[in-house]
Scaffold this motif. Structure first.
Motif, short mmCIF file in Angstrom:
data_model
loop_
_atom_site.label_atom_id
_atom_site.label_comp_id
_atom_site.label_asym_id
_atom_site.label_seq_id
_atom_site.Cartn_x
_atom_site.Cartn_y
_atom_site.Cartn_z
N ASN A 43 9.32 -1.46 -9.20
CA ASN A 43 9.55 -0.69 -7.97
C ASN A 43 8.62 -1.17 -6.85
OD1 ASN A 43 11.56 0.91 -9.05
ND2 ASN A 43 10.22 2.66 -9.46
N VAL A 44 7.34 -1.34 -7.19
CA VAL A 44 6.37 -1.80 -6.19
C VAL A 44 6.73 -3.19 -5.69
CG1 VAL A 44 3.95 -2.36 -5.78
CG2 VAL A 44 4.53 -0.36 -7.16
N ILE A 45 7.12 -4.06 -6.60
CA ILE A 45 7.52 -5.42 -6.22
C ILE A 45 8.73 -5.37 -5.27
CG2 ILE A 45 8.51 -7.59 -7.07
CD1 ILE A 45 6.84 -7.11 -9.66
N VAL B 111 0.83 -1.20 0.00
CA VAL B 111 0.00 0.00 0.00
C VAL B 111 0.87 1.26 0.00
CG1 VAL B 111 -1.52 1.36 1.50
CG2 VAL B 111 -2.07 -1.02 0.99
N ASP B 112 1.91 1.28 0.83
CA ASP B 112 2.82 2.43 0.88
C ASP B 112 3.51 2.65 -0.46
OD1 ASP B 112 2.14 2.87 3.49
OD2 ASP B 112 3.92 1.89 4.33
N SER B 113 3.96 1.56 -1.06
CA SER B 113 4.65 1.66 -2.35
C SER B 113 3.71 2.13 -3.46
CB SER B 113 5.27 0.31 -2.71
OG SER B 113 5.98 0.40 -3.92
N LEU B 114 2.48 1.61 -3.46
CA LEU B 114 1.51 2.05 -4.47
C LEU B 114 1.22 3.54 -4.34
CD1 LEU B 114 -1.00 -0.93 -4.26
CD2 LEU B 114 0.45 -0.37 -6.21
N GLU C 47 8.89 -0.38 -15.10
CA GLU C 47 9.72 0.22 -14.06
C GLU C 47 8.92 0.46 -12.78
OE1 GLU C 47 12.59 4.14 -13.25
OE2 GLU C 47 11.71 3.79 -15.25
N ILE C 48 7.73 0.99 -12.94
CA ILE C 48 6.88 1.25 -11.77
C ILE C 48 6.48 -0.06 -11.10
CG2 ILE C 48 4.64 2.12 -11.00
CD1 ILE C 48 6.67 4.30 -11.56
#
Length: 269
Positions: free
Chosen positions: A236-238, A157-160, A232-233
């Motif tokens: 990053n989330v992963i 959730v924080d990464s999203l 890329e996004i």
């Protein structure tokens, strides 16, 4: 027709069955059924059944003397349930149906389940009324609703929120945002009696790999929105999710506790 807030597109339903069911929903079904006293002749309806893990577990537990029915508005979920080749799936009935307008007569079932589904349905009163209608006079309803946001979801959730948008982050939190205690007066007003609310904790187990987290994201209603942002996004989330979950590492998996409310009620004393 009442639309659910948990609609999966593309191959997301298959990923749901492949990953989320063994990691989370099967252990939850086992824990729920272990807390109940079911008889072999129960006629069961599993409302908002997804790919049908509760119905399948009930069939395995009760044998072939009972009627076990799964209903869900999400057609890809029901198609997965219908096409599973195990004996438990093949001996259940599967219906694409609105939970607020069930295609059954009054008093057909002795028990109604709804595992992690009612929080997604806008017309909760309608779901409860229909469950009441199709239950026999001595019938009961069993609901599970998550107790707050899962530890598993916090780093995602924080990464999203940072990498995609606050809107997508909010979609990710939605399964955990509904307070199950708000259901209690609705259940009582529908006519149910003997309402009991308990707590169950299960362990959610998922492989600690990039592919497992990718599948987890793509098996969510917001998966296509993250994918649309580009590799890329998504990567990053992963990556950030993997880092955030590292404290739950156990051998090759993350093992993460997750708590749920278990609500039971009957039609009469």
């Amino acid at each position: 027709m009442t639309q659910s807030g948990f609609q999966l597109a593309g191959n997301a339903a298959a990923l749901y069955e492949e990953q989320k069911v063994p990691a989370m929903f099967a252990p939850l079904a086992d824990a729920t059924l272990a807390s109940l006293n079911l008889s072999p002749d129960e006629d069961v309806i599993d409302i908002a059944c997804g790919t049908g893990i509760v119905a399948r577990k009930i069939r395995e537990l009760l044998g072939t003397n009972s009627r076990v029915v799964g209903v869900d508005l999400n057609e890809p979920m029901i198609e997965i349930a219908r096409n599973l080749q195990d004996v438990y799936s093949q001996s259940c009935e599967w219906h694409i149906s609105d939970a607020t307008d069930l295609p059954f007569k009054d008093n057909e079932f002795s028990i109604a389940f709804c595992q992690q589904g009612i929080q997604f349905i806008p017309d909760k009163k309608g779901v409860l009324r229909e469950a009441y209608r199709v239950l026999q006079p001595n019938g009961r309803i069993v609901l599970t609703v998550w107790d707050g946001i899962a530890e598993f979801m916090l780093p995602m959730v924080d990464s999203l929120s940072r990498n995609v948008s606050s809107e997508v982050s909010n979609i990710a939190k939605a399964p955990f945002a509904y307070d199950a205690r708000r259901l209690l007066p609705l259940i009582e007003n529908t006519g149910f009696k003997n309402i009991i609310i308990d707590s169950i904790t299960i362990n959610r187990t998922i492989a600690s790999t990039e592919q497992a987290i990718r599948n987890e994201i793509m098996g969510m209603p917001f998966g296509h929105l993250v994918k649309a942002k580009g590799d890329e996004i998504l990567n990053n989330v992963i990556h950030e999710t993997l880092i955030g979950l590292s404290k739950f590492q156990l051998d090759d998996n993350f093992v993460i506790p997750q708590q749920t409310y278990l609500i039971q009620a009957t039609l009469r004393d």
